[in-house]
Design a protein around this motif. Sequence first.
Motif, mmCIF file in Angstrom:
data_model
loop_
_atom_site.group_PDB
_atom_site.id
_atom_site.type_symbol
_atom_site.label_atom_id
_atom_site.label_comp_id
_atom_site.label_asym_id
_atom_site.label_seq_id
_atom_site.Cartn_x
_atom_site.Cartn_y
_atom_site.Cartn_z
ATOM 1 N N ALA A 104 15.539 9.570 4.263
ATOM 2 C CA ALA A 104 15.719 10.938 4.741
ATOM 3 C C ALA A 104 14.367 11.623 4.920
ATOM 4 C CB ALA A 104 16.596 11.723 3.779
ATOM 5 N N SER A 105 13.609 11.722 3.833
ATOM 6 C CA SER A 105 12.335 12.443 3.923
ATOM 7 C C SER A 105 11.144 11.625 3.446
ATOM 8 C CB SER A 105 12.411 13.745 3.111
ATOM 9 O OG SER A 105 12.692 13.471 1.742
ATOM 10 N N GLY A 106 11.350 10.397 3.065
ATOM 11 C CA GLY A 106 10.242 9.580 2.605
ATOM 12 C C GLY A 106 9.358 9.116 3.747
ATOM 13 N N ASP A 107 8.056 9.009 3.497
ATOM 14 C CA ASP A 107 7.118 8.483 4.481
ATOM 15 C C ASP A 107 7.082 6.954 4.400
ATOM 16 O OD1 ASP A 107 6.431 11.052 5.260
ATOM 17 O OD2 ASP A 107 4.760 11.184 3.851
ATOM 18 N N VAL A 108 6.767 6.329 5.529
ATOM 19 C CA VAL A 108 6.690 4.871 5.599
ATOM 20 C C VAL A 108 5.317 4.468 6.110
ATOM 21 C CG1 VAL A 108 7.640 2.776 6.612
ATOM 22 C CG2 VAL A 108 9.166 4.690 6.058
ATOM 23 N N SER A 109 4.630 3.609 5.358
ATOM 24 C CA SER A 109 3.346 3.048 5.786
ATOM 25 C C SER A 109 3.466 1.537 5.717
ATOM 26 C CB SER A 109 2.208 3.541 4.880
ATOM 27 O OG SER A 109 0.974 2.948 5.258
ATOM 28 N N MET A 110 3.335 0.865 6.865
ATOM 29 C CA MET A 110 3.607 -0.562 6.949
ATOM 30 C C MET A 110 2.427 -1.288 7.571
ATOM 31 S SD MET A 110 6.985 -2.277 8.714
ATOM 32 C CE MET A 110 7.991 -1.082 7.811
ATOM 33 N N GLN A 111 1.987 -2.372 6.918
ATOM 34 C CA GLN A 111 0.852 -3.117 7.452
ATOM 35 C C GLN A 111 1.201 -3.782 8.776
ATOM 36 O OE1 GLN A 111 -1.884 -5.382 4.924
ATOM 37 N NE2 GLN A 111 -1.272 -7.226 6.016
ATOM 38 N N GLY A 112 2.348 -4.433 8.833
ATOM 39 C CA GLY A 112 2.754 -5.106 10.061
ATOM 40 C C GLY A 112 3.997 -5.927 9.818
ATOM 41 N N ALA A 113 4.712 -6.269 10.888
ATOM 42 C CA ALA A 113 5.925 -7.065 10.779
ATOM 43 C C ALA A 113 6.275 -7.622 12.146
ATOM 44 C CB ALA A 113 7.073 -6.227 10.236
ATOM 45 N N ASP A 114 7.206 -8.575 12.163
ATOM 46 C CA ASP A 114 7.654 -9.140 13.427
ATOM 47 C C ASP A 114 8.694 -8.231 14.077
ATOM 48 O OD1 ASP A 114 7.914 -11.109 15.484
ATOM 49 O OD2 ASP A 114 9.802 -11.713 14.556
ATOM 50 N N LYS A 115 9.756 -7.888 13.333
ATOM 51 C CA LYS A 115 10.804 -7.012 13.842
ATOM 52 C C LYS A 115 10.991 -5.856 12.864
ATOM 53 C CE LYS A 115 13.350 -10.688 16.219
ATOM 54 N NZ LYS A 115 14.652 -11.387 16.348
ATOM 55 N N VAL A 116 11.054 -4.625 13.410
ATOM 56 C CA VAL A 116 11.109 -3.438 12.558
ATOM 57 C C VAL A 116 12.186 -2.475 13.050
ATOM 58 C CG1 VAL A 116 9.820 -1.485 11.609
ATOM 59 C CG2 VAL A 116 8.631 -3.629 12.114
ATOM 60 N N ILE A 117 12.988 -1.964 12.106
ATOM 61 C CA ILE A 117 13.929 -0.881 12.381
ATOM 62 C C ILE A 117 13.639 0.238 11.393
ATOM 63 C CG2 ILE A 117 16.336 -0.153 12.430
ATOM 64 C CD1 ILE A 117 17.122 -3.009 13.071
ATOM 65 N N ILE A 118 13.350 1.433 11.916
ATOM 66 C CA ILE A 118 13.085 2.593 11.072
ATOM 67 C C ILE A 118 14.043 3.711 11.455
ATOM 68 C CG2 ILE A 118 11.406 4.321 10.332
ATOM 69 C CD1 ILE A 118 10.510 1.628 9.473
ATOM 70 N N LYS A 119 14.772 4.245 10.478
ATOM 71 C CA LYS A 119 15.622 5.403 10.690
ATOM 72 C C LYS A 119 15.250 6.445 9.634
ATOM 73 C CE LYS A 119 19.529 2.818 12.606
ATOM 74 N NZ LYS A 119 20.980 2.501 12.479
ATOM 75 N N THR A 120 14.805 7.628 10.103
ATOM 76 C CA THR A 120 14.353 8.651 9.182
ATOM 77 C C THR A 120 14.685 10.035 9.724
ATOM 78 O OG1 THR A 120 12.400 9.576 8.059
ATOM 79 C CG2 THR A 120 12.059 8.632 10.239
ATOM 80 N N ALA A 121 14.854 11.000 8.822
ATOM 81 C CA ALA A 121 15.107 12.377 9.240
ATOM 82 C C ALA A 121 13.782 13.104 9.446
ATOM 83 C CB ALA A 121 15.962 13.098 8.219
ATOM 84 N N SER A 122 12.986 13.202 8.378
ATOM 85 C CA SER A 122 11.741 13.957 8.501
ATOM 86 C C SER A 122 10.517 13.202 8.002
ATOM 87 C CB SER A 122 11.862 15.289 7.745
ATOM 88 O OG SER A 122 12.119 15.055 6.366
ATOM 89 N N GLY A 123 10.677 11.985 7.556
ATOM 90 C CA GLY A 123 9.524 11.236 7.079
ATOM 91 C C GLY A 123 8.666 10.723 8.218
ATOM 92 N N ASP A 124 7.353 10.674 7.991
ATOM 93 C CA ASP A 124 6.416 10.135 8.977
ATOM 94 C C ASP A 124 6.267 8.627 8.781
ATOM 95 O OD1 ASP A 124 5.943 12.658 10.017
ATOM 96 O OD2 ASP A 124 4.281 13.044 8.646
ATOM 97 N N THR A 125 6.001 7.916 9.883
ATOM 98 C CA THR A 125 5.892 6.465 9.844
ATOM 99 C C THR A 125 4.596 6.016 10.492
ATOM 100 O OG1 THR A 125 8.300 6.158 9.932
ATOM 101 C CG2 THR A 125 6.932 4.291 10.583
ATOM 102 N N THR A 126 3.864 5.142 9.780
ATOM 103 C CA THR A 126 2.655 4.519 10.316
ATOM 104 C C THR A 126 2.802 3.012 10.186
ATOM 105 O OG1 THR A 126 1.295 6.405 9.615
ATOM 106 C CG2 THR A 126 0.147 4.366 10.181
ATOM 107 N N ILE A 127 2.597 2.296 11.289
ATOM 108 C CA ILE A 127 2.778 0.841 11.303
ATOM 109 C C ILE A 127 1.551 0.190 11.923
ATOM 110 C CG2 ILE A 127 4.266 -1.060 12.076
ATOM 111 C CD1 ILE A 127 6.531 0.899 12.393
#
Length: 254
Positions: A104-127
């Motif tokens: 819902a509101s958590g931030d996501v920081s990801m080094q890398g991946a082959d396939k990614v699905i992100i679902k978020t309300a207000s969290g920021d995402t960096t990949i």
Amino acid sequence: MIEKTFDVTGTPEVSIRIQSGRIDLVEGNTGVVKVRVSTRDPDFVVERRGDLIDIHTSEEGGWVGSSSAEVWVELPAGSNVVARSASADVDTTVDLGKVEVKTASGDVSMQGADKVIIKTASGDTTIGAVGSALRFNSASGDLVVRDEIHGSLVATTASGDLHLIDTDAILEISTVSGDALIDRFHGRSAAVKTMSGSVEIGIPTGTRLDLDVSLLSGKLRLPPNTTETGPTGRQMSLKVKTVSGDLTLNRLPA
């Protein structure tokens, strides 16, 4: 504190479900998954079920009333992960295989991946880098991909911004008021729709561009004419629709 080590064969599958706190994924040795959890939940679950390592808050107290948890997992590169939370941040410093994150509101920081699905309300995402597919859905969270994306990208936001550094993926982007910035696009096709957000795309010199633009009240900014040419054979289809946002196309060195 809970600490467990599991011997695994093949590609590890890890499932994590917590209400709040933090999830950290770090690279470990092949064939081993190590889990460490800090929580006040006396019934917190860390168990192996077949090929799946299951890590989650106890269900006795219900999801809403569950305690916070800090989950640390050391796992081999290429592992598959599903993580769900309400407000926990997710941080990975290992290249993963398939990753699905719902928050819902958590931030996501990801080094890398082959396939990614992100679902978020207000969290920021960096990949970092994405190998073959990225699907992103957000209400107000931003998305930044700081390395290359290959394959395909489907992104939908209400007011979140998108920033892609370098991609040759097939793009489908839709925003309401968020901006879309693509520093370098050298893929075959892109479709971008926005209500009031602006769109800016960098395109290598020499690209043969099939441009389909519909701007209701925004401005179209094209690069100045130049005699510089790039490699032959590169062709691109670009379709952009905006209601009040501007479209800016930048010419980049080949």
